[in-house]
Design an enzyme around this catalytic site. Structure first.
Site, PDB file in Angstrom:
ATOM      1  N   ARG A 183       0.816  -1.232   0.000  1.00  0.00           N
ATOM      2  CA  ARG A 183       0.000   0.000   0.000  1.00  0.00           C
ATOM      3  C   ARG A 183       0.841   1.271   0.000  1.00  0.00           C
ATOM      4  O   ARG A 183       0.403   2.329   0.422  1.00  0.00           O
ATOM      5  CB  ARG A 183      -0.967   0.032   1.178  1.00  0.00           C
TER       6      ARG A 183
ATOM      7  N   LYS B   1       2.298  11.952 -10.267  1.00  0.00           N
ATOM      8  CA  LYS B   1       1.530  11.020 -11.117  1.00  0.00           C
ATOM      9  C   LYS B   1       2.404   9.833 -11.479  1.00  0.00           C
ATOM     10  O   LYS B   1       3.487  10.007 -12.038  1.00  0.00           O
ATOM     11  CB  LYS B   1       1.128  11.708 -12.420  1.00  0.00           C
TER      12      LYS B   1
ATOM     13  N   GLU C 146       9.674  20.789 -24.621  1.00  0.00           N
ATOM     14  CA  GLU C 146       8.759  21.012 -23.486  1.00  0.00           C
ATOM     15  C   GLU C 146       9.308  22.074 -22.527  1.00  0.00           C
ATOM     16  O   GLU C 146       8.555  22.704 -21.792  1.00  0.00           O
ATOM     17  CB  GLU C 146       8.478  19.698 -22.751  1.00  0.00           C
TER      18      GLU C 146
ATOM     19  N   LYS D 202       6.581  23.537 -12.599  1.00  0.00           N
ATOM     20  CA  LYS D 202       5.717  22.346 -12.479  1.00  0.00           C
ATOM     21  C   LYS D 202       5.283  22.160 -11.027  1.00  0.00           C
ATOM     22  O   LYS D 202       4.119  21.885 -10.749  1.00  0.00           O
ATOM     23  CB  LYS D 202       6.448  21.104 -12.990  1.00  0.00           C
TER      24      LYS D 202
ATOM     25  N   GLU E  89      -5.510  18.012 -11.163  1.00  0.00           N
ATOM     26  CA  GLU E  89      -5.848  18.465 -12.510  1.00  0.00           C
ATOM     27  C   GLU E  89      -7.296  18.914 -12.671  1.00  0.00           C
ATOM     28  O   GLU E  89      -8.025  18.435 -13.531  1.00  0.00           O
ATOM     29  CB  GLU E  89      -5.532  17.357 -13.520  1.00  0.00           C
TER      30      GLU E  89
ATOM     31  N   ARG F 255      -3.591  22.977 -13.644  1.00  0.00           N
ATOM     32  CA  ARG F 255      -2.654  21.988 -14.173  1.00  0.00           C
ATOM     33  C   ARG F 255      -2.807  21.826 -15.686  1.00  0.00           C
ATOM     34  O   ARG F 255      -1.886  21.409 -16.371  1.00  0.00           O
ATOM     35  CB  ARG F 255      -2.845  20.648 -13.449  1.00  0.00           C
TER      36      ARG F 255
ATOM     37  N   ASN G 259      -0.733  21.469 -20.595  1.00  0.00           N
ATOM     38  CA  ASN G 259      -1.105  20.786 -21.842  1.00  0.00           C
ATOM     39  C   ASN G 259      -1.045  21.683 -23.068  1.00  0.00           C
ATOM     40  O   ASN G 259      -1.527  21.301 -24.137  1.00  0.00           O
ATOM     41  CB  ASN G 259      -2.512  20.192 -21.710  1.00  0.00           C
TER      42      ASN G 259
ATOM     43  N   HIS H 237      -0.522  20.182 -26.463  1.00  0.00           N
ATOM     44  CA  HIS H 237      -0.749  18.745 -26.335  1.00  0.00           C
ATOM     45  C   HIS H 237      -2.026  18.255 -27.010  1.00  0.00           C
ATOM     46  O   HIS H 237      -2.151  17.072 -27.296  1.00  0.00           O
ATOM     47  CB  HIS H 237      -0.751  18.333 -24.862  1.00  0.00           C
TER      48      HIS H 237
ATOM     49  N   HIS I 254      -0.961  15.299 -29.048  1.00  0.00           N
ATOM     50  CA  HIS I 254      -1.413  13.926 -28.781  1.00  0.00           C
ATOM     51  C   HIS I 254      -2.069  13.318 -30.015  1.00  0.00           C
ATOM     52  O   HIS I 254      -1.895  12.127 -30.303  1.00  0.00           O
ATOM     53  CB  HIS I 254      -2.422  13.900 -27.625  1.00  0.00           C
TER      54      HIS I 254
ATOM     55  N   HIS J 271       7.420  12.282 -28.240  1.00  0.00           N
ATOM     56  CA  HIS J 271       6.343  13.080 -27.657  1.00  0.00           C
ATOM     57  C   HIS J 271       6.642  14.589 -27.762  1.00  0.00           C
ATOM     58  O   HIS J 271       5.789  15.378 -28.187  1.00  0.00           O
ATOM     59  CB  HIS J 271       6.127  12.660 -26.203  1.00  0.00           C
TER      60      HIS J 271
HETATM   61  N1  LIG Z   1       4.067  11.354 -14.580  1.00  0.00           N
HETATM   62  C1  LIG Z   1       4.004  12.458 -15.271  1.00  0.00           C
HETATM   63  O1  LIG Z   1       3.534  13.504 -14.804  1.00  0.00           O
HETATM   64  C2  LIG Z   1       4.540  12.444 -16.670  1.00  0.00           C
HETATM   65  C3  LIG Z   1       4.789  13.658 -17.334  1.00  0.00           C
HETATM   66  C4  LIG Z   1       5.368  13.615 -18.602  1.00  0.00           C
HETATM   67  C5  LIG Z   1       5.661  12.388 -19.181  1.00  0.00           C
HETATM   68  N2  LIG Z   1       5.388  11.234 -18.513  1.00  0.00           N
HETATM   69  C6  LIG Z   1       5.715   9.925 -19.113  1.00  0.00           C
HETATM   70  O2  LIG Z   1       7.101   9.900 -19.370  1.00  0.00           O
HETATM   71  C7  LIG Z   1       7.322   8.957 -20.414  1.00  0.00           C
HETATM   72  C8  LIG Z   1       8.369   9.509 -21.358  1.00  0.00           C
HETATM   73  O3  LIG Z   1       9.565   9.700 -20.655  1.00  0.00           O
HETATM   74  P1  LIG Z   1      10.959   9.842 -21.414  1.00  0.00           P
HETATM   75  O4  LIG Z   1      10.812  10.782 -22.534  1.00  0.00           O
HETATM   76  O5  LIG Z   1      11.960  10.103 -20.371  1.00  0.00           O
HETATM   77  O6  LIG Z   1      11.140   8.414 -22.107  1.00  0.00           O
HETATM   78  P2  LIG Z   1      11.850   7.036 -21.665  1.00  0.00           P
HETATM   79  O7  LIG Z   1      11.785   6.843 -20.211  1.00  0.00           O
HETATM   80  O8  LIG Z   1      11.284   5.996 -22.536  1.00  0.00           O
HETATM   81  O9  LIG Z   1      13.358   7.292 -22.064  1.00  0.00           O
HETATM   82  C9  LIG Z   1      13.687   7.457 -23.420  1.00  0.00           C
HETATM   83  C10 LIG Z   1      14.895   6.612 -23.803  1.00  0.00           C
HETATM   84  O10 LIG Z   1      16.064   7.199 -23.254  1.00  0.00           O
HETATM   85  C11 LIG Z   1      16.848   6.213 -22.594  1.00  0.00           C
HETATM   86  N3  LIG Z   1      17.556   6.909 -21.525  1.00  0.00           N
HETATM   87  C12 LIG Z   1      17.087   7.347 -20.347  1.00  0.00           C
HETATM   88  N4  LIG Z   1      18.013   8.065 -19.710  1.00  0.00           N
HETATM   89  C13 LIG Z   1      19.114   8.082 -20.504  1.00  0.00           C
HETATM   90  C14 LIG Z   1      20.387   8.685 -20.405  1.00  0.00           C
HETATM   91  N5  LIG Z   1      20.729   9.466 -19.373  1.00  0.00           N
HETATM   92  N6  LIG Z   1      21.255   8.501 -21.422  1.00  0.00           N
HETATM   93  C15 LIG Z   1      20.920   7.764 -22.502  1.00  0.00           C
HETATM   94  N7  LIG Z   1      19.711   7.185 -22.661  1.00  0.00           N
HETATM   95  C16 LIG Z   1      18.819   7.348 -21.666  1.00  0.00           C
HETATM   96  C17 LIG Z   1      15.880   5.179 -22.150  1.00  0.00           C
HETATM   97  O11 LIG Z   1      16.538   3.944 -22.018  1.00  0.00           O
HETATM   98  C18 LIG Z   1      14.867   5.181 -23.286  1.00  0.00           C
HETATM   99  O12 LIG Z   1      15.296   4.348 -24.324  1.00  0.00           O
HETATM  100  C19 LIG Z   1       5.990   8.687 -21.061  1.00  0.00           C
HETATM  101  O13 LIG Z   1       5.574   7.372 -20.746  1.00  0.00           O
HETATM  102  C20 LIG Z   1       5.061   9.691 -20.426  1.00  0.00           C
HETATM  103  O14 LIG Z   1       3.733   9.203 -20.272  1.00  0.00           O
HETATM  104  C21 LIG Z   1       4.849  11.240 -17.285  1.00  0.00           C
HETATM  105 ZN   LIG Z   2       4.200  16.497 -22.652  1.00  0.00          ZN
END
Ligand SMILES: NC(=O)c1ccc[n+]([C@@H]2O[C@H](COP(=O)([O-])OP(=O)(O)OC[C@H]3O[C@@H](n4cnc5c(N)ncnc54)[C@H](O)[C@@H]3O)[C@@H](O)[C@H]2O)c1
Ligand SMILES: [Zn+2]
Length: 342
Positions: free
Chosen positions: A102, A124, A166, A208, A218, A222, A226, A229, A233, A246
């Site tokens: 939990r 999130k 972003e 943020k 949200e 918040r 977007n 977006h 999206h 993205h």
């Molecule tokens: N929780 C939230 O509020 C929130 C906000 C924005 C995005 N997200 C989520 O984040 C995700 C996208 O995150 P992302 O863009 O970091 O993608 P990701 O985590 O898939 O990383 C992208 C790639 O970079 C590689 N990588 C990571 N760190 C590295 C480093 N230092 N050097 C070399 N390679 C590295 C990873 O192995 C991966 O192949 C999505 O799933 C999205 O939904 C969540």
């Molecule tokens: Zn985004």
């Protein structure tokens, strides 16, 4: 900074029974030794739990592997889960931390621009469902987010740039000084220069954090996050999440939304030009000419952010300020899409 991780975790997570690290093979190969040194781990400690990252791996099944490791190791409620990776890993392992017993404490060591400026902040966490992105999740605030821009040096140029779109978004929605700093230092930012990245990332985190503190779940504010977006999206969806990172989709979405804002008399042509010029300077986006405009329009209507049938658009009014508009009509969306070549 990762070098100070041990003390930072101890301060943020008092009376921790142990630290369990979750990362991916790729990230751990690049940054594992630094994290091990920063946490002061020794050979006798458990190694990291390694699971795949990348959007395809963001599933209940992968999260289950984290749960399996926690159970197998007899991890108790007083433990701290330290996740080292990008947004996928942060969301996924964060959800594991939220659900195991939990909820156990969580520390993020984000390793992408997206993770450092966005996903690690705000609480999130979650995974994708077969039928949609981020459909399963929870709110679970981290005890600590340890941001070190030095880890960004190993990102591919495209990955770095996608994250920086972003960063520009944060400037447009909340901070004219940040936008100006992006204009002034973009070359260094694109080179992954940690000195240039640090102040920019710090400001994004502050924005943020401020936004989510005022609106954790949200309901209103918040939504300004977007900006870009709604169309972004839709572009990702119609290209099956394959063509665009993205951030690249968001860059197109910001250009289109900016044009819609001009058309509605909400913001000035000069500011539209400034935003477009900055995005263009950052390098070419993958070509999208030829995409089906009707399919994009349909996808905007399916967006999760559609509330009671109304299409919400965040539109800029000046650099650093936005407004939410709920009556953008189809002709205006078509106009926005036309300005990005569709
Ligand atoms: N929780 C939230 O509020 C929130 C906000 C924005 C995005 N997200 C989520 O984040 C995700 C996208 O995150 P992302 O863009 O970091 O993608 P990701 O985590 O898939 O990383 C992208 C790639 O970079 C590689 N990588 C990571 N760190 C590295 C480093 N230092 N050097 C070399 N390679 C590295 C990873 O192995 C991966 O192949 C999505 O799933 C999205 O939904 C969540
Ligand atoms: Zn985004």
């Amino acid at each position: 900074m990762i070098a100070d991780l041990r003390d930072a975790v101890a301060a943020a997570c008092p009376a921790a029974s142990r630290v369990v690290v979750v990362s991916s093979p790729r990230v751990w190969t690049l940054h594992g030794p630094t994290v091990v040194a920063g946490l002061g781990l020794s050979a006798g400690d458990d190694g990291p739990v390694l699971v795949n990252d990348g959007e395809k791996a963001k599933t209940m099944a992968t999260m289950g592997k984290v749960h399996d490791a926690l159970v197998a190791r007899g991890v108790d409620r007083k433990a701290v889960l330290v996740v080292v990776g990008g947004g996928v890993l942060g969301d996924l392992a964060g959800f594991a931390a939220a659900t195991y017993l939990r909820g156990i404490r969580l520390v993020h060591v984000p390793t992408t621009v997206v993770a450092q400026t966005d996903s690690a902040i705000g609480g999130k966490v979650g995974v994708n469902h077969r039928l949609g992105k981020n459909l399963l999740g929870a709110f679970h605030q981290a005890s600590l987010v340890a941001v070190d821009p030095a880890v960004l040096s190993t990102l591919t140029r495209r990955e770095l740039r996608a994250g920086l779109y972003e960063v520009v978004k944060y400037g447009v929605i909340a901070s004219a000084p940040l936008f100006a700093r992006c204009q002034d230092t973009m070359d260094a930012l694109l080179d992954g220069d940690a000195q240039a990245l640090l102040p920019v990332i710090v400001e994004c985190c502050a924005i943020k954090a401020d936004v989510v503190t005022k609106d954790e779940r949200e309901d209103g504010l918040r939504r300004i996050l977007n900006f870009g977006h709604t169309i972004g999206h839709a572009l990702e969806a119609v290209t099956q999440y394959k063509l665009l990172r993205h951030g690249e989709a968001v860059a197109y979405g910001m250009k289109a939304a900016s044009a819609i804002a001009v058309a509605r008399g909400l913001w000035h042509e000069d500011e539209h030009e400034a935003l477009t010029a900055l995005l263009d300077r950052m390098g070419p986006l993958p070509a999208i000419a030829g995409l089906d405009v009707d399919a994009i329009l349909a996808a905007t209507r399916r967006d999760k952010k559609v509330i009671a049938g109304a299409l919400h658009f965040i539109l800029p009014t000046r650099i650093g300020e936005t407004t939410t508009v709920t009556d953008v009509d189809e002709a205006q969306v078509r106009h926005g899409l036309a300005t990005i070549g569709l």
